[in-house]
Structures are given as structure tokens and as C-alpha cells.
Design a protein around this motif. Structure first.
Motif, PDB file in Angstrom:
ATOM      1  N   ASP A 103       8.370  -2.591 -16.353  1.00 47.34           N
ATOM      2  CA  ASP A 103       6.973  -2.202 -16.153  1.00 47.34           C
ATOM      3  C   ASP A 103       6.411  -2.837 -14.889  1.00 47.34           C
ATOM      4  OD1 ASP A 103       7.141  -0.753 -18.473  1.00 47.34           O
ATOM      5  OD2 ASP A 103       5.879  -2.103 -19.668  1.00 47.34           O
ATOM      6  N   SER A 104       6.878  -4.046 -14.566  1.00 45.19           N
ATOM      7  CA  SER A 104       6.394  -4.697 -13.345  1.00 45.19           C
ATOM      8  C   SER A 104       6.915  -3.972 -12.109  1.00 45.19           C
ATOM      9  CB  SER A 104       6.803  -6.170 -13.323  1.00 45.19           C
ATOM     10  OG  SER A 104       8.210  -6.312 -13.332  1.00 45.19           O
ATOM     11  N   VAL A 105       8.111  -3.402 -12.200  1.00 43.69           N
ATOM     12  CA  VAL A 105       8.639  -2.616 -11.082  1.00 43.69           C
ATOM     13  C   VAL A 105       7.814  -1.341 -10.918  1.00 43.69           C
ATOM     14  CG1 VAL A 105      10.703  -1.583 -10.079  1.00 43.69           C
ATOM     15  CG2 VAL A 105      10.920  -3.567 -11.588  1.00 43.69           C
ATOM     16  N   ALA A 106       7.389  -0.755 -12.039  1.00 43.97           N
ATOM     17  CA  ALA A 106       6.514   0.415 -11.971  1.00 43.97           C
ATOM     18  C   ALA A 106       5.175   0.066 -11.319  1.00 43.97           C
ATOM     19  CB  ALA A 106       6.302   0.991 -13.360  1.00 43.97           C
ATOM     20  N   ASP A 107       4.715  -1.179 -11.474  1.00 52.13           N
ATOM     21  CA  ASP A 107       3.495  -1.612 -10.771  1.00 52.13           C
ATOM     22  C   ASP A 107       3.675  -1.558  -9.264  1.00 52.13           C
ATOM     23  OD1 ASP A 107       2.266  -2.100 -13.201  1.00 52.13           O
ATOM     24  OD2 ASP A 107       2.619  -4.271 -13.139  1.00 52.13           O
ATOM     25  N   VAL A 108       4.883  -1.873  -8.801  1.00 52.16           N
ATOM     26  CA  VAL A 108       5.155  -1.789  -7.360  1.00 52.16           C
ATOM     27  C   VAL A 108       5.071  -0.332  -6.907  1.00 52.16           C
ATOM     28  CG1 VAL A 108       6.864  -2.203  -5.563  1.00 52.16           C
ATOM     29  CG2 VAL A 108       6.555  -3.890  -7.377  1.00 52.16           C
ATOM     30  N   ARG A 109       5.658   0.559  -7.704  1.00 51.91           N
ATOM     31  CA  ARG A 109       5.566   1.977  -7.364  1.00 51.91           C
ATOM     32  C   ARG A 109       4.112   2.418  -7.263  1.00 51.91           C
ATOM     33  NH1 ARG A 109       7.748   7.209 -10.896  1.00 51.91           N
ATOM     34  NH2 ARG A 109       6.951   8.783  -9.454  1.00 51.91           N
ATOM     35  N   ALA A 110       3.288   2.013  -8.229  1.00 57.06           N
ATOM     36  CA  ALA A 110       1.877   2.390  -8.191  1.00 57.06           C
ATOM     37  C   ALA A 110       1.199   1.831  -6.944  1.00 57.06           C
ATOM     38  CB  ALA A 110       1.174   1.895  -9.456  1.00 57.06           C
ATOM     39  N   GLY A 111       1.614   0.630  -6.514  1.00 53.39           N
ATOM     40  CA  GLY A 111       1.072   0.066  -5.287  1.00 53.39           C
ATOM     41  C   GLY A 111       1.429   0.888  -4.069  1.00 53.39           C
ATOM     42  N   VAL A 112       2.657   1.388  -4.031  1.00 50.18           N
ATOM     43  CA  VAL A 112       3.068   2.239  -2.907  1.00 50.18           C
ATOM     44  C   VAL A 112       2.285   3.556  -2.923  1.00 50.18           C
ATOM     45  CG1 VAL A 112       5.005   3.518  -1.896  1.00 50.18           C
ATOM     46  CG2 VAL A 112       5.349   1.195  -2.759  1.00 50.18           C
ATOM     47  N   GLU A 113       2.050   4.080  -4.105  1.00 43.77           N
ATOM     48  CA  GLU A 113       1.252   5.310  -4.195  1.00 43.77           C
ATOM     49  C   GLU A 113      -0.170   5.055  -3.692  1.00 43.77           C
ATOM     50  OE1 GLU A 113       1.749   6.150  -8.310  1.00 43.77           O
ATOM     51  OE2 GLU A 113       3.643   7.224  -8.032  1.00 43.77           O
ATOM     52  N   TRP A 114      -0.734   3.888  -4.014  1.00 48.88           N
ATOM     53  CA  TRP A 114      -2.055   3.537  -3.499  1.00 48.88           C
ATOM     54  C   TRP A 114      -2.025   3.431  -1.976  1.00 48.88           C
ATOM     55  CZ3 TRP A 114      -4.032  -0.464  -0.603  1.00 48.88           C
ATOM     56  CH2 TRP A 114      -5.426  -0.610  -0.595  1.00 48.88           C
ATOM     57  N   LEU A 115      -0.993   2.764  -1.460  1.00 51.98           N
ATOM     58  CA  LEU A 115      -0.866   2.635  -0.008  1.00 51.98           C
ATOM     59  C   LEU A 115      -0.784   3.993   0.673  1.00 51.98           C
ATOM     60  CD1 LEU A 115       1.729  -0.279   0.241  1.00 51.98           C
ATOM     61  CD2 LEU A 115      -0.607  -0.340   1.119  1.00 51.98           C
ATOM     62  N   SER A 116      -0.067   4.910   0.055  1.00 55.40           N
ATOM     63  CA  SER A 116       0.137   6.221   0.672  1.00 55.40           C
ATOM     64  C   SER A 116      -1.160   7.002   0.812  1.00 55.40           C
ATOM     65  CB  SER A 116       1.144   7.030  -0.151  1.00 55.40           C
ATOM     66  OG  SER A 116       2.398   6.375  -0.185  1.00 55.40           O
ATOM     67  N   ARG A 117      -2.163   6.613   0.058  1.00 52.80           N
ATOM     68  CA  ARG A 117      -3.469   7.293   0.158  1.00 52.80           C
ATOM     69  C   ARG A 117      -4.382   6.645   1.199  1.00 52.80           C
ATOM     70  NH1 ARG A 117      -2.736   7.160  -5.546  1.00 52.80           N
ATOM     71  NH2 ARG A 117      -4.215   5.421  -5.768  1.00 52.80           N
ATOM     72  N   GLN A 118      -3.941   5.539   1.800  1.00 53.48           N
ATOM     73  CA  GLN A 118      -4.767   4.854   2.799  1.00 53.48           C
ATOM     74  C   GLN A 118      -4.522   5.482   4.168  1.00 53.48           C
ATOM     75  OE1 GLN A 118      -6.901   2.798   1.203  1.00 53.48           O
ATOM     76  NE2 GLN A 118      -5.641   3.481  -0.540  1.00 53.48           N
ATOM     77  N   PRO A 119      -5.559   5.944   4.852  1.00 51.34           N
ATOM     78  CA  PRO A 119      -5.357   6.617   6.142  1.00 51.34           C
ATOM     79  C   PRO A 119      -4.625   5.770   7.180  1.00 51.34           C
ATOM     80  CG  PRO A 119      -7.589   6.949   5.338  1.00 51.34           C
ATOM     81  CD  PRO A 119      -6.961   5.941   4.437  1.00 51.34           C
ATOM     82  N   VAL A 120      -4.732   4.452   7.067  1.00 51.09           N
ATOM     83  CA  VAL A 120      -4.133   3.583   8.071  1.00 51.09           C
ATOM     84  C   VAL A 120      -2.624   3.458   7.904  1.00 51.09           C
ATOM     85  CG1 VAL A 120      -4.329   1.384   6.821  1.00 51.09           C
ATOM     86  CG2 VAL A 120      -4.569   1.420   9.306  1.00 51.09           C
ATOM     87  N   VAL A 121      -2.063   3.929   6.782  1.00 50.57           N
ATOM     88  CA  VAL A 121      -0.659   3.702   6.430  1.00 50.57           C
ATOM     89  C   VAL A 121       0.183   4.938   6.710  1.00 50.57           C
ATOM     90  CG1 VAL A 121       0.913   3.311   4.467  1.00 50.57           C
ATOM     91  CG2 VAL A 121      -1.192   1.965   4.685  1.00 50.57           C
ATOM     92  N   ASP A 122       1.379   4.720   7.231  1.00 50.74           N
ATOM     93  CA  ASP A 122       2.395   5.767   7.329  1.00 50.74           C
ATOM     94  C   ASP A 122       3.266   5.692   6.076  1.00 50.74           C
ATOM     95  OD1 ASP A 122       4.520   7.441   7.808  1.00 50.74           O
ATOM     96  OD2 ASP A 122       4.941   6.703   9.820  1.00 50.74           O
ATOM     97  N   PRO A 123       3.151   6.610   5.136  1.00 57.29           N
ATOM     98  CA  PRO A 123       3.887   6.512   3.869  1.00 57.29           C
ATOM     99  C   PRO A 123       5.390   6.649   4.004  1.00 57.29           C
ATOM    100  CG  PRO A 123       2.774   8.631   4.036  1.00 57.29           C
ATOM    101  CD  PRO A 123       2.297   7.808   5.203  1.00 57.29           C
ATOM    102  N   ASP A 124       5.862   7.073   5.158  1.00 56.99           N
ATOM    103  CA  ASP A 124       7.308   7.199   5.376  1.00 56.99           C
ATOM    104  C   ASP A 124       7.932   5.926   5.932  1.00 56.99           C
ATOM    105  OD1 ASP A 124       7.398   9.870   4.504  1.00 56.99           O
ATOM    106  OD2 ASP A 124       6.727  10.564   6.481  1.00 56.99           O
ATOM    107  N   ARG A 125       7.113   4.901   6.130  1.00 52.93           N
ATOM    108  CA  ARG A 125       7.639   3.650   6.710  1.00 52.93           C
ATOM    109  C   ARG A 125       7.163   2.459   5.872  1.00 52.93           C
ATOM    110  NH1 ARG A 125       6.309   2.989  12.750  1.00 52.93           N
ATOM    111  NH2 ARG A 125       4.282   3.920  12.217  1.00 52.93           N
TER     112      ARG A 125
END
Length: 632
Positions: A466-488
Motif C-alpha cells: 500500500d505504501s508503494v501505491a502511495d508513491v504511484r498516487a504521488g506521481v499521478e499528482w505530479l503529472s497534473r502539475q503544469p511545471v512537471v514533465d510526466p515523462d521524466r
């Protein structure tokens, strides 16, 4: 652009201890590894007192003499030995006179091995270099000190008391243990010791050990898991102060009588009270609160079950701790650090609360104003749980409007433990990543400390992933931030955080552009089989046992699902690591290569659980940065 070597030469001064004369002894890594230094007044030129190739882990001044004990292991093996250092030597004396090290090494051999030794006489205390020695504090008269050691049985710690003028093999065994014992200090009249026993990171007991009789009194009988931390004697010797979560989700300050009766002293309905320091002569006390990762310190006086005259100190935003009172408790030393402040030792006047910085650890010419302060954010995980994280964005990215596909790469830096917390302290590598244009995201996933006992238990055993799934959710949050390139986006972590990197790469392979595993766990079965015998039981309490949970442990071990990895992988380890043996790195690197994954490995023969030596840090992180620049 300033190179990484400049950033890795940013220094830290910390772990201060005040001598009877007011001399400040502290650790500083100016030479590349932490050594003992001293100062007699604020911001004077410091004097280096030890000159070893190995890192010194702590220094503690005698309460009555101008001398100190310091600890040091060899090559990161964590088998710490204790040494007595004269802080007021004869200035005409040979600086190596009297230096002999464990292993019965001759004086000339010791010079060659450690490049000198000390300024002032330094003598080893415990002499069994195969064993771990864990400092337990000075007696109030300065004639003795205590420590715990696994000399007798590698899997268990015993309690020893030794005279300051005795050799290590003359230490008196005062109590035989059968688990993880820690000595927390002498009673005010020096007739007893506090001894704690840990069964896991969330379950401890406290005992009073009477030295004349050898009787051990259990003060904290309980059912289930209860934390009893930061134990210190009451000034009258008739009780002990602890930080505990007994009957509470949050830690609070309590007094435990010698009859076992527990009385709350300071409670908080939102944050942990996570530590207490006390001067036995005056009753002057300081307790700390962990407020969303930031330290808040309150100064006052302890009287029975009452904390009087509390005043919160004015501190810069960050983390502070390591209190050492001077004689009479008129002032105390304190290590202060923050996201944009490298660690330095400050001295605080108790009456006025005024704080003065004594050390001035160098920033190696990197302007302080170039450092980036993180934003504390929260995001929702798969089950609705709110996860806190620190998010730092490069200055250039802050100054423009980013857009998806035109954003910056991100290093997702996952802390170890897992019973730990990412807090806003200074991290030179993080600031270098930011300078190079990487954002840095530091989540405190479920299982982290600092947010209550229930939160810390949410990743236990069968809920590990479940803690690893928290990391995934964090990446999904990051991917919605305009400043972030979700492919890197990069998975980066050390120790248990290294496991989290490998698990994230195997569970969610399409999220990652690269992974960096530093001294991480690849296979829970081989990790538990090969970790230091003295810590196996504590780790099984967190992860599950080999006897009862082997099948589950195999199922969550990343080495068994390595065929899912798509991202290039960098693996870093120390050959002397007693916690996560180097075989963890070797097996996952080999398995990933066999699957055609681009893998780069770096193993240091003179390092343990991490990279301590400056030249090794420069090589390690230069190669990691080059690896990320190539693949990300």
C-alpha cells in the motif's frame, strides 16, 4: 554552473556537547568525514581534535573534566568503538602520544591506518573491536560511563559500566541481556541506570537497573505495542520522564514513577511530542514537537508531573535537536538545520531565549540565497488517505509558466526506515538537483512516523505494498502539475527507500524514466537471513518473519518480479553494509541485466550502509547525475 563537487563540499556542524569550562565540542565534516572539533567562543576559528579517515559518530563531554568520549567504526561496519579524548592537552605533547587502537595495533601501524589520530591523548575504551558499543552516558561525577555492547553474544546487548581511567577490557558487565538493550543514563546519584529494551520500532520497555544490587525493575509493563522513547531520570531520582503513545495515537511527555505509575505531563491533540532533554541539577527542561516535520522547542522546568514556565523558542523553519546543557543549565547547545540552512550548532540562553550561532560551516561558496525552500503539499492516495510531501521546484521553473510536455524532470526521493520521516533539513544533493533543473518530490507515505501511531502502522507486513501505491498516487499528482514533465520522473531512494524504488519500478513500470537504488532491499528473505543478527528480530517485527511470512515476503521482493522493469537502473552499495548486505545489490543488478535492463552498479569496498567518505560521495553522485542526465 557550479559542479557537484562544490555542493558535496558544503559542510555540516552538529552534535554539540558543552564541557565544564564552556568549550563546545562538536562534529564537522570539513576533512570529508565528520571529526571532532572544538570552539571556546562563538564563531571563533575552530580547532580540529581528531584526524581519522573514518567518520566519528558522536562526541560527549565529561561533566567534570575537560575530556570527552567519541565513537568510531571502521569502513561503515557499525561496530563502533569508544575513545577518550583529552580536550585540554599539554600543548608541547606529541599529538600521537599514548594513541593505541583496538586489535592490538602498534602505534606506528595506527598512524599509517588512520593518518595521525588526535590532537590530545585519545585512548580506546571498549577493546573488543568485533563488537558493537553503544554509548550510554557519563556518571554525574565524571568517574564512570555506561554503554551497551554485544561482546558476549552478537545477537544480544549487555550493559557495562567502566571507569574513565580503565581500559576497555576492564569494563564491568552489570547486566546480561537477551535482546536490543540501550542505556539511557545514570540516575542523579549515579546509583542506577535507565535501560530500555526494544522489540520493534513501535514497542519498547523501560527498566531501572540498580547498580549495587544488580536488580532490574520493570517500569512499563504493557500489552500490545507501546512506544517509550527519550527516557531520562527525574531530578529527584524517584521517577523517569518518557515520551510515549500509551493509550494514545500521538506521542506525549509523561512521568513514570519507580512503582510504574504513569502520569501525563505534556499532551498535544495534533502533533507528536517527540523528545525531552533535562538537566538533573536544576530541573530545567526542553521538549520538542514535530509539527508537520518542523521542530518546535519549548523551554521550562519539570516539577513532578508539571511542566512550568514553558516558552517556545524562536527558531528558523527546519529541524533542531541534540540539546546539551552547560554547567548550571544557564544555556544549552543545539543543532539547527533547514531546507536552505546547512547544519550548524547554536547556543541558546535559557533566560532570554536568545540564540547565537557558534559554528559557521562553509557553504563552499554556494550562495545561501540560491537554495530552494520546499512547499509542503498533500495529495490523495488510492484509498482516500491524505499523504504529505515536500515539493521543491527549480528557480527557473518557478519563474515561468510551465505546460505539460514542456516541464521539468522530477526526482521522487523516498525516505528509508520505513519508521522515519522526511523532514525539512539541509540536503546538498537535493539542492544540486534543483540547480541542474530537476524538481524534487519527497513523500511521507503511509508507514512514516510523525503523523501518529495509526498512520505509522498502515504499511505493516501484508499492507506493505500500500505504501508503494502511495508513491504511484504521488506521481499521478505530479503529472497534473503544469511545471512537471510526466515523462521524466525518477524513482530515487536509500535503504528501505531503495526497496521502494525497486518495488515502484516493478509494480508500476510505465511511470518511470529511471531508478536509483542506494543500499536497498531487493529480496526480503535474503535480507532477513543475512542482516546483522542483533537487528533481525526488530526488522521481522516490521516486515514479517521468515518462519511465518516467508511466502508473502517472497511475493513482495522486487528481485522476483524484476522482469517487469522498463527503466534504466543505477545500483549503489557499500561492501561492509551490516544492515542491508551487499548481496541485495548484486542479485538485483544481475537479474535486471539478464532481462536486458540498462544497469549501472557501483560498490565501495570501504563503505557500509551509505556513503560516508567525501571522495566516495563525489564519485557516487557524479556518476548518478551523469546517469540521470543520459537517461532522463
Amino acid at each position: 554552473m557550479r559542479d557537484i563537487e562544490r555542493y558535496l563540499n558544503i559542510r555540516s556542524a552538529y552534535g554539540g556537547s558543552l564541557s565544564p569550562s564552556g568549550t563546545l565540542a562538536f562534529l564537522m565534516d570539513t576533512t570529508g568525514v565528520p571529526q571532532v572539533w572544538t570552539l571556546s567562543e562563538p564563531e571563533a576559528w575552530p580547532e580540529q581534535r581528531t584526524f581519522y579517515d573514518e567518520a566519528v559518530s558522536f562526541v560527549s563531554c565529561s561533566p567534570t573534566r575537560e575530556e570527552a568520549v567519541f565513537g568510531m567504526d571502521e569502513g561503515g561496519d557499525e561496530r563502533m568503538q569508544l575513545y577518550l579524548l583529552d580536550l585540554d592537552p599539554d600543548p608541547t605533547a606529541d599529538p600521537i602520544a599514548g594513541l593505541t587502537l583496538p586489535f592490538d595495533i602498534s602505534e606506528s601501524d595506527a598512524r599509517a591506518k588512520h593518518r595521525g589520530g588526535t590532537s590530545g591523548r585519545s585512548e580506546p575504551r571498549p577493546s573488543d573491536a568485533r563488537a558493537k558499543h553503544r554509548w550510554g552516558g557519563w556518571s554525574h561525577d565524571g568517574e564512570r560511563f555506561a554503554f551497551a555492547s554485544n561482546r558476549r553474544d552478537e545477537a544480544a546487548f549487555d550493559v557495562y559500566v567502566q571507569g574513565r581511567d580503565e581500559r576497555g577490557d576492564e569494563a564491568e558487565l552489570v547486566h546480561e541481556g537477551d535482546g536490543w538493550l540501550t542505556v539511557e543514563g545514570f540516575s542523579p546519584d549515579d546509583s542506577a541506570l535507565i535501560v530500555t529494551e526494544a522489540y520493534s520500532s513501535f514497542d519498547q520497555d523501560v527498566y531501572a537497573l540498580d547498580l549495587p544490587s544488580g536488580d532490574l525493575t520493570h517500569l512499563t509493563p504493557h500489552e500490545g505495542t507501546v512506544r517509550f522513547l527519550s527516557a531520562t531520570w527525574a531530578p529527584d531520582g524517584r521517577g523517569i520522564y518518557v515520551v510515549t503513545d500509551r493509550d494514545s495515537d500521538l506521542l506525549y511527555l509523561a512521568r513514570v514513577g519507580l512503582d510504574g505509575a504513569l502520569e501525563p505531563v505534556v499532551e498535544d491533540d495534533e502533533w507528536n511530542v517527540d523528545g525531552v532533554a533535562l538537566d538533573h541539577d536544576t530541573g530545567r527542561a526542553i521538549y520538542s514537537r514535530n509539527v508537520d516535520g518542523y521542530t518546535e522547542l519549548t523551554v521550562g522546568d519539570l516539577d513532578g508531573a508539571t511542566f512550568r514556565g514553558g516558552r517556545t523558542l524562536d527558531l528558523p523553519p527546519g529541524v533542531a535537536g541534540g540539546v546539551s546543557f552547560d554547567e548550571g543549565a544557564r544555556s544549552f547547545s543545539l543543532t539547527v538545520t533547514g531546507s536552505v540552512e546547512n547544519a550548524n550548532v547554536h547556543v541558546v540562553d535559557v533566560t532570554s531565549g536568545e540564540r547565537e550561532r557558534w559554528t559557521r560551516a562553509s557553504t563552499a561558496g554556494v550562495p545561501r540565497e540560491s537554495f530552494v525552500e520546499p512547499e509542503l503539499v498533500r495529495y490523495e492516495s488510492f484509498d482516500g488517505l491524505e499523504i504529505p510531501a515536500f515539493f521543491s521546484v527549480p528557480w527557473a521553473a518557478n519563474e515561468r509558466d510551465g505546460a505539460v510536455g514542456d516541464g521539468v524532470p522530477v526526482v521522487v526521493d523516498i525516505h528509508g526506515g520505513p519508521e522515519s520521516q522526511r523532514r525539512p533539513s539541509f540536503y546538498a544533493l537535493k539542492q544540486y538537483f534543483l540547480r541542474r533543473g530537476y524538481a524534487v518530490f519527497e513523500p511521507n507515505v503511509r508507514g512514516s512516523t510523525g503523523y501518529g501511531t495509526a498512520y505509522a502502522h498502515l504499511d505493516d507486513v501484508e499492507r506493505r505494498m500500500d505504501s508503494v501505491a502511495d508513491v504511484r498516487a504521488g506521481v499521478e499528482w505530479l503529472s497534473r502539475q503544469p511545471v512537471v514533465d510526466p515523462d521524466r520522473i525518477v524513482a530515487f531512494g536509500g535503504s528501505y527507500g531503495g526497496f521502494m524504488v525497486l518495488a515502484a519500478l516493478t509494480e508500476y513500470p510505465d511511470l518511470w524514466a529511471a531508478g536509483v537504488d542506494i543500499v536497498g532491499i531487493a529480496n526480503f528473505v535474503t535480507f532477513l537471513e543475512n542482516t546483522g543478527s542483533w537487528r533481525r528480530e526488530l526488522r521481522e517485527a516490521e516486515y514479517g518473519s521468515l518462519e511465518d511470512d516467508r511466502e508473502f515476503l517472497e511475493s513482495i521482493s522486487p528481485v522476483n518480479t524484476v522482469d517487469a522493469i522498463r527503466a534504466p537502473l543505477f545500483v549503489l552499495h557499500g561492501a561492509n553494509d551490516p544492515r542491508v548486505p551487499v548481496g541485495e545489490a548484486e542479485q538485483v543488478a544481475e537479474a535486471a541485466r539478464e532481462q536486458g535492463v540498462p544497469v549501472e552498479t557501483l560498490i565501495f569496498e570501504d563503505e557500509g550502509h551509505g556513503v560516508a567518505k567525501l571522495e566516495n560521495r563525489i564519485e557516487a553522485y557524479s556518476r548518478i547525475v551523469a546517469f540521470l542526465d543520459e537517461h532522463v
